[in-house]
Write a protein that holds these residues in place. Sequence first.
Motif, PDB file in Angstrom:
ATOM      1  N   SER A  31      -8.899 -17.091 -41.444  1.00 18.68           N
ATOM      2  CA  SER A  31     -10.017 -17.650 -40.687  1.00 18.68           C
ATOM      3  C   SER A  31     -10.974 -16.554 -40.212  1.00 18.68           C
ATOM      4  CB  SER A  31      -9.481 -18.436 -39.487  1.00 18.68           C
ATOM      5  OG  SER A  31     -10.529 -18.895 -38.667  1.00 18.68           O
ATOM      6  N   SER A  32     -10.422 -15.485 -39.635  1.00 14.92           N
ATOM      7  CA  SER A  32     -11.284 -14.429 -39.083  1.00 14.92           C
ATOM      8  C   SER A  32     -11.994 -13.656 -40.181  1.00 14.92           C
ATOM      9  CB  SER A  32     -10.462 -13.480 -38.214  1.00 14.92           C
ATOM     10  OG  SER A  32      -9.398 -12.902 -38.926  1.00 14.92           O
ATOM     11  N   GLY A  33     -11.318 -13.458 -41.312  1.00 18.83           N
ATOM     12  CA  GLY A  33     -11.968 -12.775 -42.424  1.00 18.83           C
ATOM     13  C   GLY A  33     -13.148 -13.565 -42.956  1.00 18.83           C
ATOM     14  N   ALA A  34     -12.999 -14.893 -43.028  1.00 22.18           N
ATOM     15  CA  ALA A  34     -14.094 -15.745 -43.491  1.00 22.18           C
ATOM     16  C   ALA A  34     -15.259 -15.718 -42.507  1.00 22.18           C
ATOM     17  CB  ALA A  34     -13.586 -17.177 -43.679  1.00 22.18           C
ATOM     18  N   TRP A  35     -14.947 -15.674 -41.193  1.00 20.74           N
ATOM     19  CA  TRP A  35     -16.009 -15.635 -40.185  1.00 20.74           C
ATOM     20  C   TRP A  35     -16.799 -14.334 -40.305  1.00 20.74           C
ATOM     21  CZ3 TRP A  35     -16.637 -19.687 -36.530  1.00 20.74           C
ATOM     22  CH2 TRP A  35     -17.654 -19.486 -35.595  1.00 20.74           C
ATOM     23  N   ALA A  36     -16.094 -13.216 -40.485  1.00 19.27           N
ATOM     24  CA  ALA A  36     -16.776 -11.932 -40.668  1.00 19.27           C
ATOM     25  C   ALA A  36     -17.606 -11.941 -41.948  1.00 19.27           C
ATOM     26  CB  ALA A  36     -15.758 -10.800 -40.693  1.00 19.27           C
ATOM     27  N   ALA A  37     -17.062 -12.522 -43.011  1.00 20.98           N
ATOM     28  CA  ALA A  37     -17.797 -12.598 -44.275  1.00 20.98           C
ATOM     29  C   ALA A  37     -19.092 -13.379 -44.132  1.00 20.98           C
ATOM     30  CB  ALA A  37     -16.913 -13.238 -45.352  1.00 20.98           C
ATOM     31  N   ALA A  38     -19.135 -14.301 -43.164  1.00 23.31           N
ATOM     32  CA  ALA A  38     -20.348 -15.089 -42.909  1.00 23.31           C
ATOM     33  C   ALA A  38     -21.355 -14.315 -42.062  1.00 23.31           C
ATOM     34  CB  ALA A  38     -19.982 -16.399 -42.217  1.00 23.31           C
ATOM     35  N   GLY A  39     -21.006 -13.103 -41.638  1.00 23.68           N
ATOM     36  CA  GLY A  39     -21.955 -12.259 -40.927  1.00 23.68           C
ATOM     37  C   GLY A  39     -21.721 -12.105 -39.451  1.00 23.68           C
ATOM     38  N   GLY A  40     -20.709 -12.795 -38.918  1.00 23.51           N
ATOM     39  CA  GLY A  40     -20.427 -12.694 -37.496  1.00 23.51           C
ATOM     40  C   GLY A  40     -19.234 -11.794 -37.222  1.00 23.51           C
ATOM     41  N   ILE A  41     -18.590 -12.031 -36.101  1.00 23.71           N
ATOM     42  CA  ILE A  41     -17.389 -11.279 -35.744  1.00 23.71           C
ATOM     43  C   ILE A  41     -16.202 -12.229 -35.782  1.00 23.71           C
ATOM     44  CG2 ILE A  41     -16.196 -10.000 -33.927  1.00 23.71           C
ATOM     45  CD1 ILE A  41     -18.876  -8.981 -32.956  1.00 23.71           C
ATOM     46  N   GLY A  42     -15.281 -11.950 -36.682  1.00 26.68           N
ATOM     47  CA  GLY A  42     -14.061 -12.736 -36.771  1.00 26.68           C
ATOM     48  C   GLY A  42     -12.982 -12.110 -35.906  1.00 26.68           C
ATOM     49  N   THR A  43     -12.165 -12.943 -35.299  1.00 28.05           N
ATOM     50  CA  THR A  43     -11.114 -12.452 -34.413  1.00 28.05           C
ATOM     51  C   THR A  43      -9.784 -13.087 -34.796  1.00 28.05           C
ATOM     52  OG1 THR A  43     -12.746 -12.360 -32.611  1.00 28.05           O
ATOM     53  CG2 THR A  43     -10.424 -12.119 -32.013  1.00 28.05           C
ATOM     54  N   PHE A  44      -8.833 -12.244 -35.187  1.00 28.83           N
ATOM     55  CA  PHE A  44      -7.498 -12.769 -35.432  1.00 28.83           C
ATOM     56  C   PHE A  44      -6.629 -12.517 -34.209  1.00 28.83           C
ATOM     57  CE2 PHE A  44      -6.938  -8.355 -36.752  1.00 28.83           C
ATOM     58  CZ  PHE A  44      -5.673  -8.037 -36.269  1.00 28.83           C
ATOM     59  N   SER A  45      -5.649 -13.375 -34.032  1.00 25.11           N
ATOM     60  CA  SER A  45      -4.743 -13.241 -32.907  1.00 25.11           C
ATOM     61  C   SER A  45      -3.591 -12.315 -33.269  1.00 25.11           C
ATOM     62  CB  SER A  45      -4.184 -14.601 -32.498  1.00 25.11           C
ATOM     63  OG  SER A  45      -3.157 -14.434 -31.530  1.00 25.11           O
ATOM     64  N   ALA A  46      -3.352 -11.315 -32.407  1.00 24.32           N
ATOM     65  CA  ALA A  46      -2.195 -10.446 -32.570  1.00 24.32           C
ATOM     66  C   ALA A  46      -1.096 -10.832 -31.591  1.00 24.32           C
ATOM     67  CB  ALA A  46      -2.593  -8.983 -32.384  1.00 24.32           C
ATOM     68  N   VAL A  47      -1.122 -12.073 -31.154  1.00 27.55           N
ATOM     69  CA  VAL A  47      -0.077 -12.600 -30.279  1.00 27.55           C
ATOM     70  C   VAL A  47       0.953 -13.304 -31.148  1.00 27.55           C
ATOM     71  CG1 VAL A  47       0.437 -14.052 -28.283  1.00 27.55           C
ATOM     72  CG2 VAL A  47      -1.790 -12.912 -28.456  1.00 27.55           C
ATOM     73  N   ASN A  48       2.068 -12.613 -31.415  1.00 26.81           N
ATOM     74  CA  ASN A  48       3.129 -13.180 -32.254  1.00 26.81           C
ATOM     75  C   ASN A  48       2.577 -13.687 -33.581  1.00 26.81           C
ATOM     76  OD1 ASN A  48       3.951 -14.433 -29.132  1.00 26.81           O
ATOM     77  ND2 ASN A  48       5.149 -12.826 -30.093  1.00 26.81           N
ATOM     78  N   ARG A  71      16.314  -8.951 -27.851  1.00 27.52           N
ATOM     79  CA  ARG A  71      15.382  -9.890 -28.496  1.00 27.52           C
ATOM     80  C   ARG A  71      13.942  -9.488 -28.225  1.00 27.52           C
ATOM     81  NH1 ARG A  71      19.487 -13.414 -26.613  1.00 27.52           N
ATOM     82  NH2 ARG A  71      18.258 -14.081 -24.797  1.00 27.52           N
ATOM     83  N   HIS A  72      13.678  -8.910 -27.059  1.00 33.19           N
ATOM     84  CA  HIS A  72      12.330  -8.442 -26.722  1.00 33.19           C
ATOM     85  C   HIS A  72      11.884  -7.352 -27.703  1.00 33.19           C
ATOM     86  CE1 HIS A  72       8.857  -7.579 -24.266  1.00 33.19           C
ATOM     87  NE2 HIS A  72       9.232  -6.321 -24.110  1.00 33.19           N
ATOM     88  N   GLN A  73      12.777  -6.454 -28.052  1.00 30.99           N
ATOM     89  CA  GLN A  73      12.431  -5.413 -29.020  1.00 30.99           C
ATOM     90  C   GLN A  73      12.182  -6.018 -30.401  1.00 30.99           C
ATOM     91  OE1 GLN A  73      11.710  -2.245 -28.202  1.00 30.99           O
ATOM     92  NE2 GLN A  73      12.047  -3.025 -26.110  1.00 30.99           N
ATOM     93  N   GLU A  74      12.920  -7.041 -30.762  1.00 31.17           N
ATOM     94  CA  GLU A  74      12.666  -7.739 -32.018  1.00 31.17           C
ATOM     95  C   GLU A  74      11.287  -8.387 -32.003  1.00 31.17           C
ATOM     96  OE1 GLU A  74      16.071 -10.053 -33.747  1.00 31.17           O
ATOM     97  OE2 GLU A  74      16.966  -9.596 -31.802  1.00 31.17           O
ATOM     98  N   LEU A  75      10.953  -9.001 -30.868  1.00 29.07           N
ATOM     99  CA  LEU A  75       9.645  -9.645 -30.732  1.00 29.07           C
ATOM    100  C   LEU A  75       8.517  -8.634 -30.927  1.00 29.07           C
ATOM    101  CD1 LEU A  75       8.356 -12.337 -28.458  1.00 29.07           C
ATOM    102  CD2 LEU A  75       7.415 -10.088 -28.015  1.00 29.07           C
ATOM    103  N   ILE A  76       8.652  -7.453 -30.351  1.00 30.73           N
ATOM    104  CA  ILE A  76       7.637  -6.411 -30.510  1.00 30.73           C
ATOM    105  C   ILE A  76       7.506  -6.016 -31.981  1.00 30.73           C
ATOM    106  CG2 ILE A  76       7.117  -3.985 -30.007  1.00 30.73           C
ATOM    107  CD1 ILE A  76       8.319  -4.464 -27.213  1.00 30.73           C
ATOM    108  N   ALA A  77       8.632  -5.848 -32.660  1.00 28.72           N
ATOM    109  CA  ALA A  77       8.592  -5.481 -34.072  1.00 28.72           C
ATOM    110  C   ALA A  77       7.921  -6.562 -34.910  1.00 28.72           C
ATOM    111  CB  ALA A  77      10.016  -5.221 -34.583  1.00 28.72           C
ATOM    112  N   TYR A  78       8.261  -7.837 -34.634  1.00 22.75           N
ATOM    113  CA  TYR A  78       7.584  -8.943 -35.326  1.00 22.75           C
ATOM    114  C   TYR A  78       6.078  -8.902 -35.050  1.00 22.75           C
ATOM    115  CZ  TYR A  78      11.771 -11.670 -36.684  1.00 22.75           C
ATOM    116  OH  TYR A  78      12.923 -12.127 -37.277  1.00 22.75           O
TER     117      TYR A  78
END
Length: 464
Positions: A31-48, A71-78
């Motif tokens: 989604s964000s790559g397509a938005w940037a390709a259209a000339g704007g700013i695309g934003t992807f979520s880095a939340v999990n 499990r918290h360390q696993e979450l960070i790695a994911y």
Amino acid sequence: MKALNPLVMSGKEVLPVIEGGKGVAVSTGKSSGAWAAAGGIGTFSAVNADSYDENGNLVPIEYAGKTRGDRHQELIAYGIRGGIAQAQIAHEMRNGEGRLHMNVLWEMGGAEPILHGVLEGAKGLIHGVTCGAGMPYKIAQISAQYGVHYYPIVSSARAFRALWLRSYKKTPEWLGGVVYEDPWRAGGHNGLSNSEDPLVPEDPFPRVAALREFMNSVGLNDVPIIMAGGVWFLRDFEDWIDNPEVAPVAFQFGTRPLLTQESEISDEWKQRLTRLQNGDVSLHKFSPTGFYSSAVRNDFLEDLHQRSDRQVRYSRTAEADLHVGIPLGRRGRPIYVREDDADKVRAWLDAGYTEGMPTPDDTMVFVTPESALTIKKDQIDCMGCLSQCQFSNWEQHEGTTGKRADPRSFCIQKTLQNIAHGAAVENELMFAGHNAYKFGEDPFYANGHIPTVKELVDRIMTGD
């Protein structure tokens, strides 16, 4: 409509229209790559964010750790692996156009190591970082370290002033813009302060003008303010364009990009959006973050409302005003409640809500045995997806908040992962901005039309 001219943002001239980042795993690289390709700013979520194996198959998020800390360390790695994967997808799709930002929540679990890991692992692919949900003082220092611009998300001039004086004034050259997210109209978690009434929305213009006044006073005249939350038609904001009280200004769209061909949410979710009515999105305070948030009023949210409604003050011993004993559980050990509440509690028990669950506020909520088991299991399975969580009492530095886990809330990681990966939308938390009902009214979406991101950006730039 008055022309909305390009702005230089994150080092390049772009259309001043931005895709708002939506986690968990909702704003993707596609989604964000397509938005940037259209000339704007695309934003992807880095939340999990989602990641993939060597064959392009989704890597399921499964936790093997025996403790919350493991499990918290696993979450960070994911999180690091997923953020890098989404950045790579978006970079390939944007074809050198626009700009690509990543969105993180400062109060998400492991925010700092995930930021470092993704920015290091995707060097040169990411041009900016947007960050809200808390007071992200360190986002300036971290972003500058990797040569990317930072975009704090605030809901008042007061909040930005605090961030500026404590941190941002040290790295003003990397401040790409300030996102004003309207706390009454935006989807997801909102920045309402204790002095603001959640039931009385304020006009955003004076609030943004106050933000601009402070920014200009410290030499940030040319740094854009990004209006977010409640933006649907740009024509509704025509008076903002080139207005010296707020300009330069850009506009962020969080909800509208959900209904595009590149959006990877389920078809059921997309269809549900088209059937929303005005008022179907409500502001509530059930989130384990402690923030207000805006979501669709569905069966999931209704259950949380009803759970809190089945709540009374109680004591384990008889007291002056808590003196009516009611036996609970197999052993029939009594709790003591107010006389005015006794009949309510008996009625709940008769209706099958036989499990009393204590809260941190010396109250007890009543749920079915099945719900009690689910709540307890979700609390036990906590993987530390937040810096601190009211639902599970997790805190990422100490391991616990020191307070009782709160059964009135829910596991936000579980429900957001579920809905992002195809679970029934009535049974999960479904974030949306308060204008989401306009999908059903806007002729652009008539007859089931789902546009491409490019078609949506072109449509937005016309004012519609």
